[in-house]
Design a protein around this motif. Structure first.
Motif, PDB file in Angstrom:
ATOM      1  N   THR A   1       8.570   7.496  -8.246  1.00 31.80           N
ATOM      2  CA  THR A   1       8.481   7.003  -6.875  1.00 31.80           C
ATOM      3  C   THR A   1       7.676   5.705  -6.814  1.00 31.80           C
ATOM      4  N   VAL A   2       6.546   5.690  -7.491  1.00 32.29           N
ATOM      5  CA  VAL A   2       5.670   4.512  -7.458  1.00 32.29           C
ATOM      6  C   VAL A   2       6.292   3.357  -8.242  1.00 32.29           C
ATOM      7  N   ARG A   3       6.968   3.661  -9.340  1.00 28.84           N
ATOM      8  CA  ARG A   3       7.660   2.595 -10.097  1.00 28.84           C
ATOM      9  C   ARG A   3       8.734   1.934  -9.233  1.00 28.84           C
ATOM     10  N   GLY A   4       9.450   2.735  -8.448  1.00 30.51           N
ATOM     11  CA  GLY A   4      10.474   2.169  -7.567  1.00 30.51           C
ATOM     12  C   GLY A   4       9.866   1.246  -6.521  1.00 30.51           C
ATOM     13  N   ALA A   5       8.768   1.677  -5.912  1.00 24.66           N
ATOM     14  CA  ALA A   5       8.084   0.834  -4.919  1.00 24.66           C
ATOM     15  C   ALA A   5       7.542  -0.437  -5.575  1.00 24.66           C
ATOM     16  N   THR A   6       7.018  -0.303  -6.795  1.00 27.56           N
ATOM     17  CA  THR A   6       6.495  -1.470  -7.511  1.00 27.56           C
ATOM     18  C   THR A   6       7.629  -2.420  -7.870  1.00 27.56           C
ATOM     19  N   HIS A   7       8.750  -1.875  -8.304  1.00 27.81           N
ATOM     20  CA  HIS A   7       9.912  -2.717  -8.625  1.00 27.81           C
ATOM     21  C   HIS A   7      10.338  -3.527  -7.405  1.00 27.81           C
TER      22      HIS A   7
ATOM     23  N   ALA B   1      -3.695   6.626  -4.407  1.00 26.21           N
ATOM     24  CA  ALA B   1      -2.986   5.553  -3.709  1.00 26.21           C
ATOM     25  C   ALA B   1      -2.850   4.343  -4.622  1.00 26.21           C
ATOM     26  N   LEU B   2      -1.760   3.615  -4.413  1.00 24.35           N
ATOM     27  CA  LEU B   2      -1.493   2.371  -5.131  1.00 24.35           C
ATOM     28  C   LEU B   2      -1.582   1.210  -4.159  1.00 24.35           C
ATOM     29  N   HIS B   3      -2.205   0.141  -4.603  1.00 19.35           N
ATOM     30  CA  HIS B   3      -2.297  -1.090  -3.816  1.00 19.35           C
ATOM     31  C   HIS B   3      -1.947  -2.246  -4.744  1.00 19.35           C
ATOM     32  N   LEU B   4      -0.992  -3.078  -4.332  1.00 22.10           N
ATOM     33  CA  LEU B   4      -0.608  -4.266  -5.090  1.00 22.10           C
ATOM     34  C   LEU B   4      -0.763  -5.491  -4.212  1.00 22.10           C
ATOM     35  N   GLU B   5      -1.252  -6.581  -4.804  1.00 23.26           N
ATOM     36  CA  GLU B   5      -1.364  -7.852  -4.093  1.00 23.26           C
ATOM     37  C   GLU B   5      -0.865  -8.977  -4.989  1.00 23.26           C
ATOM     38  N   LEU B   6       0.013  -9.806  -4.438  1.00 19.58           N
ATOM     39  CA  LEU B   6       0.429 -11.017  -5.127  1.00 19.58           C
ATOM     40  C   LEU B   6      -0.546 -12.125  -4.763  1.00 19.58           C
TER      41      LEU B   6
ATOM     42  N   ASP C   1       0.867  -1.174   0.000  1.00 19.89           N
ATOM     43  CA  ASP C   1       0.000   0.000   0.000  1.00 19.89           C
ATOM     44  C   ASP C   1       0.902   1.220   0.000  1.00 19.89           C
ATOM     45  N   LYS C   2       0.716   2.072  -1.012  1.00 16.83           N
ATOM     46  CA  LYS C   2       1.604   3.220  -1.175  1.00 16.83           C
ATOM     47  C   LYS C   2       0.803   4.448  -1.577  1.00 16.83           C
ATOM     48  N   PRO C   3       0.848   5.514  -0.775  1.00 14.90           N
ATOM     49  CA  PRO C   3       0.247   6.763  -1.242  1.00 14.90           C
ATOM     50  C   PRO C   3       1.040   7.280  -2.442  1.00 14.90           C
ATOM     51  N   VAL C   4       0.353   7.905  -3.360  1.00 14.04           N
ATOM     52  CA  VAL C   4       1.004   8.462  -4.545  1.00 14.04           C
ATOM     53  C   VAL C   4       1.289   9.931  -4.264  1.00 14.04           C
ATOM     54  N   PRO C   5       2.570  10.320  -4.258  1.00 11.40           N
ATOM     55  CA  PRO C   5       2.871  11.732  -4.004  1.00 11.40           C
ATOM     56  C   PRO C   5       2.426  12.603  -5.176  1.00 11.40           C
TER      57      PRO C   5
ATOM     58  N   VAL D   1      -5.485   1.333  -8.254  1.00 13.74           N
ATOM     59  CA  VAL D   1      -5.137   2.748  -8.098  1.00 13.74           C
ATOM     60  C   VAL D   1      -6.431   3.478  -7.755  1.00 13.74           C
ATOM     61  N   THR D   2      -6.413   4.162  -6.631  1.00 12.77           N
ATOM     62  CA  THR D   2      -7.574   4.900  -6.138  1.00 12.77           C
ATOM     63  C   THR D   2      -7.287   6.385  -6.251  1.00 12.77           C
ATOM     64  N   ASP D   3      -8.288   7.127  -6.722  1.00 12.49           N
ATOM     65  CA  ASP D   3      -8.154   8.581  -6.804  1.00 12.49           C
ATOM     66  C   ASP D   3      -9.477   9.235  -6.434  1.00 12.49           C
ATOM     67  N   THR D   4      -9.531  10.550  -6.534  1.00 16.23           N
ATOM     68  CA  THR D   4     -10.692  11.293  -6.046  1.00 16.23           C
ATOM     69  C   THR D   4     -11.738  11.595  -7.110  1.00 16.23           C
ATOM     70  N   SER D   5     -11.496  11.220  -8.348  1.00 13.25           N
ATOM     71  CA  SER D   5     -12.451  11.505  -9.418  1.00 13.25           C
ATOM     72  C   SER D   5     -13.452  10.364  -9.567  1.00 13.25           C
ATOM     73  N   PRO D   6     -14.736  10.692  -9.716  1.00 14.50           N
ATOM     74  CA  PRO D   6     -15.725   9.636  -9.937  1.00 14.50           C
ATOM     75  C   PRO D   6     -15.759   9.150 -11.390  1.00 14.50           C
ATOM     76  N   THR D   7     -15.074   9.837 -12.276  1.00 15.24           N
ATOM     77  CA  THR D   7     -15.119   9.516 -13.700  1.00 15.24           C
ATOM     78  C   THR D   7     -14.269   8.295 -14.008  1.00 15.24           C
ATOM     79  N   ALA D   8     -14.887   7.295 -14.618  1.00 15.21           N
ATOM     80  CA  ALA D   8     -14.172   6.079 -14.982  1.00 15.21           C
ATOM     81  C   ALA D   8     -13.150   6.379 -16.071  1.00 15.21           C
ATOM     82  N   ALA D   9     -12.008   5.718 -15.999  1.00 17.96           N
ATOM     83  CA  ALA D   9     -10.977   5.861 -17.034  1.00 17.96           C
ATOM     84  C   ALA D   9     -11.382   4.997 -18.222  1.00 17.96           C
TER      85      ALA D   9
END
Length: 133
Positions: free
Chosen positions: A21-27, A68-73, A9-13, A82-90
């Motif tokens: 930053t997030v790529r490093g945590a994911t790596h 925020a980023l959440h990864l699960e093996l 679980d990683k907040p996205v700065p 990936v969670t964000d504050t917009s209700p609009t679907a990507a």
């Protein structure tokens, strides 16, 4: 479904270099995941890094609040959220050859087995992507 074997679980700065930053945590997460269970194909690591980068970049580019980023093996896949504050679907857009984008969600959908979007209780959304491992 069995519980995850490994979780990040990683907040996205929003400042600095959020995607880096997030790529490093994911790596680091994927390095540990490979010690728990080796991926079925070596290229899955690069695919997951690209999916995370695209989803986080979209969250930063298209929202103003926290993300925020959440990864699960899991046994045969990595769940990416990936969670964000917009209700609009990507949604995939028509790719633009002028460099203004439109490729991200096409890449995400082609590198994962499936995706879905769910609203969050506070009015945002979480994008789920399932990548083979």
């Amino acid at each position: 479904m069995f519980p995850p074997m490994l979780v990040l679980d990683k907040p996205v700065p929003r400042t600095g270099r959020p995607a880096t930053t997030v790529r490093g945590a994911t790596h680091d997460f994927l390095h540990h995941a490979a010690q728990v269970r080796t991926p079925s194909k070596p290229e899955y690591t690069d695919a997951i890094l690209l999916v995370v980068t695209e989803l986080v970049t979209n969250a930063i580019r298209h929202t103003t609040g926290p993300a925020a980023l959440h990864l699960e093996l899991h046994d045969d896949h990595i769940e990416i959220r990936v969670t964000d504050t917009s209700p609009t679907a990507a949604e995939p857009r028509v790719p633009q050859i002028d460099g203004s984008g439109g490729y991200g969600m096409h890449l995400v959908k082609s590198l994962t087995t499936h995706t879905r979007t769910e609203p969050t209780p506070d009015g945002g959304k979480t994008i789920y992507a399932y990548a083979p491992w």
